[in-house]
Design a protein around this motif. Structure first.
Motif, mmCIF file in Angstrom:
data_model
loop_
_atom_site.group_PDB
_atom_site.id
_atom_site.type_symbol
_atom_site.label_atom_id
_atom_site.label_comp_id
_atom_site.label_asym_id
_atom_site.label_seq_id
_atom_site.Cartn_x
_atom_site.Cartn_y
_atom_site.Cartn_z
ATOM 1 N N GLN A 41 0.706 -1.378 -0.062
ATOM 2 C CA GLN A 41 -0.068 -0.013 -0.016
ATOM 3 C C GLN A 41 0.912 1.256 -0.007
ATOM 4 O O GLN A 41 0.543 2.224 -0.785
ATOM 5 N N SER A 42 2.111 1.289 0.784
ATOM 6 C CA SER A 42 2.942 2.287 0.762
ATOM 7 C C SER A 42 3.309 2.745 -0.562
ATOM 8 O O SER A 42 3.609 3.808 -0.991
ATOM 9 N N LEU A 85 2.248 1.852 -3.690
ATOM 10 C CA LEU A 85 0.996 2.254 -4.398
ATOM 11 C C LEU A 85 0.753 3.749 -4.212
ATOM 12 O O LEU A 85 0.670 4.694 -5.014
ATOM 13 N N ALA A 86 0.790 4.120 -2.724
ATOM 14 C CA ALA A 86 0.520 5.600 -2.446
ATOM 15 C C ALA A 86 1.563 6.599 -2.856
ATOM 16 O O ALA A 86 1.449 7.591 -3.429
ATOM 17 N N PHE A 95 1.339 -2.195 -11.385
ATOM 18 C CA PHE A 95 0.012 -2.129 -10.573
ATOM 19 C C PHE A 95 -0.622 -3.300 -10.284
ATOM 20 O O PHE A 95 -1.084 -3.419 -9.472
ATOM 21 N N GLN A 96 -0.399 -4.089 -11.231
ATOM 22 C CA GLN A 96 -1.216 -5.418 -11.188
ATOM 23 C C GLN A 96 -0.752 -6.135 -9.858
ATOM 24 O O GLN A 96 -1.537 -6.655 -9.043
ATOM 25 N N GLN A 117 -1.583 -4.317 -6.703
ATOM 26 C CA GLN A 117 -2.871 -4.412 -6.156
ATOM 27 C C GLN A 117 -3.231 -5.617 -5.629
ATOM 28 O O GLN A 117 -4.140 -5.406 -4.666
ATOM 29 N N ILE A 118 -2.841 -6.768 -6.127
ATOM 30 C CA ILE A 118 -3.183 -7.918 -5.599
ATOM 31 C C ILE A 118 -2.729 -8.103 -4.202
ATOM 32 O O ILE A 118 -3.193 -8.635 -3.395
ATOM 33 N N SER A 172 -1.784 -5.969 -2.045
ATOM 34 C CA SER A 172 -2.294 -4.749 -1.061
ATOM 35 C C SER A 172 -3.868 -5.165 -0.759
ATOM 36 O O SER A 172 -4.247 -5.029 0.464
ATOM 37 N N THR A 173 -4.494 -5.672 -1.700
ATOM 38 C CA THR A 173 -6.101 -6.295 -1.331
ATOM 39 C C THR A 173 -5.871 -7.557 -0.433
ATOM 40 O O THR A 173 -6.651 -7.676 0.154
ATOM 41 N N LEU A 174 -4.707 -8.377 -0.661
ATOM 42 C CA LEU A 174 -4.688 -9.463 0.273
ATOM 43 C C LEU A 174 -4.196 -8.922 1.700
ATOM 44 O O LEU A 174 -4.948 -9.471 2.737
ATOM 45 N N GLU A 175 -3.564 -8.050 1.722
ATOM 46 C CA GLU A 175 -3.002 -7.515 2.902
ATOM 47 C C GLU A 175 -4.153 -7.102 4.006
ATOM 48 O O GLU A 175 -4.576 -7.237 4.929
ATOM 49 N N VAL A 176 -5.014 -6.295 3.117
ATOM 50 C CA VAL A 176 -6.406 -5.989 3.707
ATOM 51 C C VAL A 176 -7.546 -6.840 4.091
ATOM 52 O O VAL A 176 -8.142 -7.064 5.070
ATOM 53 N N GLU A 177 -7.599 -7.721 2.968
ATOM 54 C CA GLU A 177 -9.057 -8.651 3.056
ATOM 55 C C GLU A 177 -8.682 -10.084 2.964
ATOM 56 O O GLU A 177 -9.660 -10.637 2.840
#
Lengths: 326, 141
Positions: free
Chosen positions: B63-64, B66-67, B83-84, B87-88, B90-95
């Motif tokens: 995420q960092s 990406l930001a 990006f891909q 994105q994969i 960072s979404t794993l990290e959160v969800e």
């Protein structure tokens, strides 16, 4: 025998305890989890769906949203159609969502929605994607994670309405939205006159019921084309079945939206038809649908500035719980 | 679209070479992607728990990244591969926690495959860019 009975009782107690823990956790997440926190300033959450594609969900969503905006409501639209995100283009939104860092050095990535020309907040994967020519080839759980991620990572701010434009069908994305958005106000079903649409929509309504998502109303789109020259009414897609479907599925029928020759031009220009042609019959129909929505949710008026201010400054509860101990 | 078209497009704006920031971004994304694949592998082999997986995914800092590089990444096909991957992860990290609870631990197998493909594409994009750069330097002599 006694030992075995004791063991069984112990296992059963353990299972009950685990089940209780699971339920409590789910309740906490629903009320205090990241999505609940992100949506804490959103008063009404409504999803628009259908059984099949091509019925005009996106166009209906943006025009419904625009009609509400024209009435003074604060409106946001979440484009949950990952593979075919059409909301930004339909609203003329060209910019990308920008990231916001709440804390310097914090690793949480948050986004600000893009504001359309007509005052709607828009969130769509299209607003962050590397390019129109790059296909979005997400599968299965990745799509679900991304939808949930968007819901939790966007600074939605204060809204009277968040309208969620769902992809067609009753697949994972639709189920994820229905189960992930806390206090979902309800679903609006869009159908068209064709029998096939009615058949598929009936399944979609049943699916919503299985997931305990209230169905607020059914709208039949593209009902009739009124010839601009002679005024003849042409049922391009067959006889209207929307009212019959609504009766059969015991959902309120909100009415018909006519086909409009202006619609294609409006979508291409990125201007909602209710804005560009406010007096057209199709625009009047969308405003009637908006009124039906307000009526079904018993919404009397938009949030006042004072109410909005209060909601905006409601703190994120990092440590607040309804109960301290279990 | 052929692979050479895809990889040759994965440079700054589709023409020229990645900027220094772009190269740094690609390398960081590749490193994060590879480490995330290892973590998913360890989790699949039950060498780490779900909590350990999530904590260590967070430490990767997708995420960092990406930001930090958002202006370069968002809407830029040149960095689609990075990006891909990010994105994969960072979404794993959160969800990942929700995913495991809802769909079970096996649901991460598909993410492993998808991430593996994404990392492969990024690696080829970086190699292609390096080759272009070498040719370009050779041509100038």
């Amino acid at each position: 025998m006694t030992q075995s009975a004791t063991d069984k009782e112990s296992i059963s107690e353990q299972e009950r305890f685990e089940e209780l823990k699971r339920k409590v956790r789910e309740q906490l997440v629903a009320t205090h989890g990241p999505i609940a926190q992100a949506l804490r300033g959103v008063k009404y959450r409504v999803a628009i769906f259908s059984g099949k594609g091509g019925v005009g969900k996106t166009v209906s969503t943006i025009n419904l949203g625009s009609a509400l905006r024209q009435m003074g409501y604060r409106v946001g639209i979440f484009d949950a159609d990952i593979h075919g995100p059409a909301v930004p283009k339909s609203l003329g939104v060209l910019g990308r969502m920008e990231t916001v860092s709440e804390h310097v050095g914090h690793h949480d990535l948050r986004f600000d929605p893009v504001l359309s020309r007509y005052g709607l907040k828009v969130v769509s994967v299209a607003s962050i994607w590397p390019g129109e020519e790059v296909p979005i080839m997400w599968k299965g759980a990745h799509k679900m994670r991304s939808i949930r991620y968007f819901l939790s990572a966007v600074n939605w701010g204060v809204l009277d309405f968040l309208l969620v434009d769902l992809p067609p069908g009753t697949g994972d994305e639709v189920q994820t939205v229905m189960s992930s958005i806390p206090n979902l106000g309800g679903m609006i079903v869009i159908t068209t006159p064709q029998g096939i649409s009615a058949m598929v929509c009936s399944k979609a309504i049943s699916a919503a019921r299985e997931l305990n998502a209230p169905v607020l109303g059914l709208i039949e789109n593209m009902s009739v084309l009124v010839c601009p020259c002679c005024g003849t009414r042409i049922q391009l897609f067959g006889q209207s079945r929307g009212e019959q479907l609504a009766r059969m599925m015991e959902v309120p029928f909100w009415g018909n939206i006519p086909l409009a020759t202006e619609m294609g031009e409006c979508v291409d220009e990125g201007v909602p038809v209710v804005v560009k042609y406010p007096d057209a019959p199709v625009s009047q129909a969308f405003r009637q649908m908006a009124a039906k929505l307000l009526d079904s949710l018993r919404v009397e008026r938009p949030m006042s500035d004072a109410e909005a201010e209060m909601l905006a400054h409601r703190p994120r509860d990092h440590h607040e719980h309804e109960h301290h101990h279990f | 679209m052929s692979m050479s078209t895809i990889t040759s497009d994965l440079t700054a704006g589709g023409s020229g070479q990645p900027s220094q920031e772009g190269e740094e971004l690609n390398q960081q994304a590749l490193a994060i992607g590879r480490r995330a694949l290892n973590l998913l592998r360890y989790y699949g082999l039950e060498q780490i728990s779900a909590d350990e997986l999530i904590a260590q995914l967070a430490e990767l800092g997708a995420q960092s990244i990406l930001a930090r590089h958002w202006p370069l990444l968002a809407g830029n096909p040149a960095y689609a591969a990075s990006f891909q991957v990010l994105q994969i992860v960072s979404t794993l990290e959160v969800e990942a926690d929700y995913q495991i609870r809802t769909y079970g631990p096996d649901s991460l197998h598909e993410d492993f495959r998808e991430l593996e493909l994404a990392v492969g594409r990024l690696r080829r994009a970086i190699q292609s860019s390096a080759l272009e750069s070498a040719r370009g330097s050779g041509g100038e002599r």
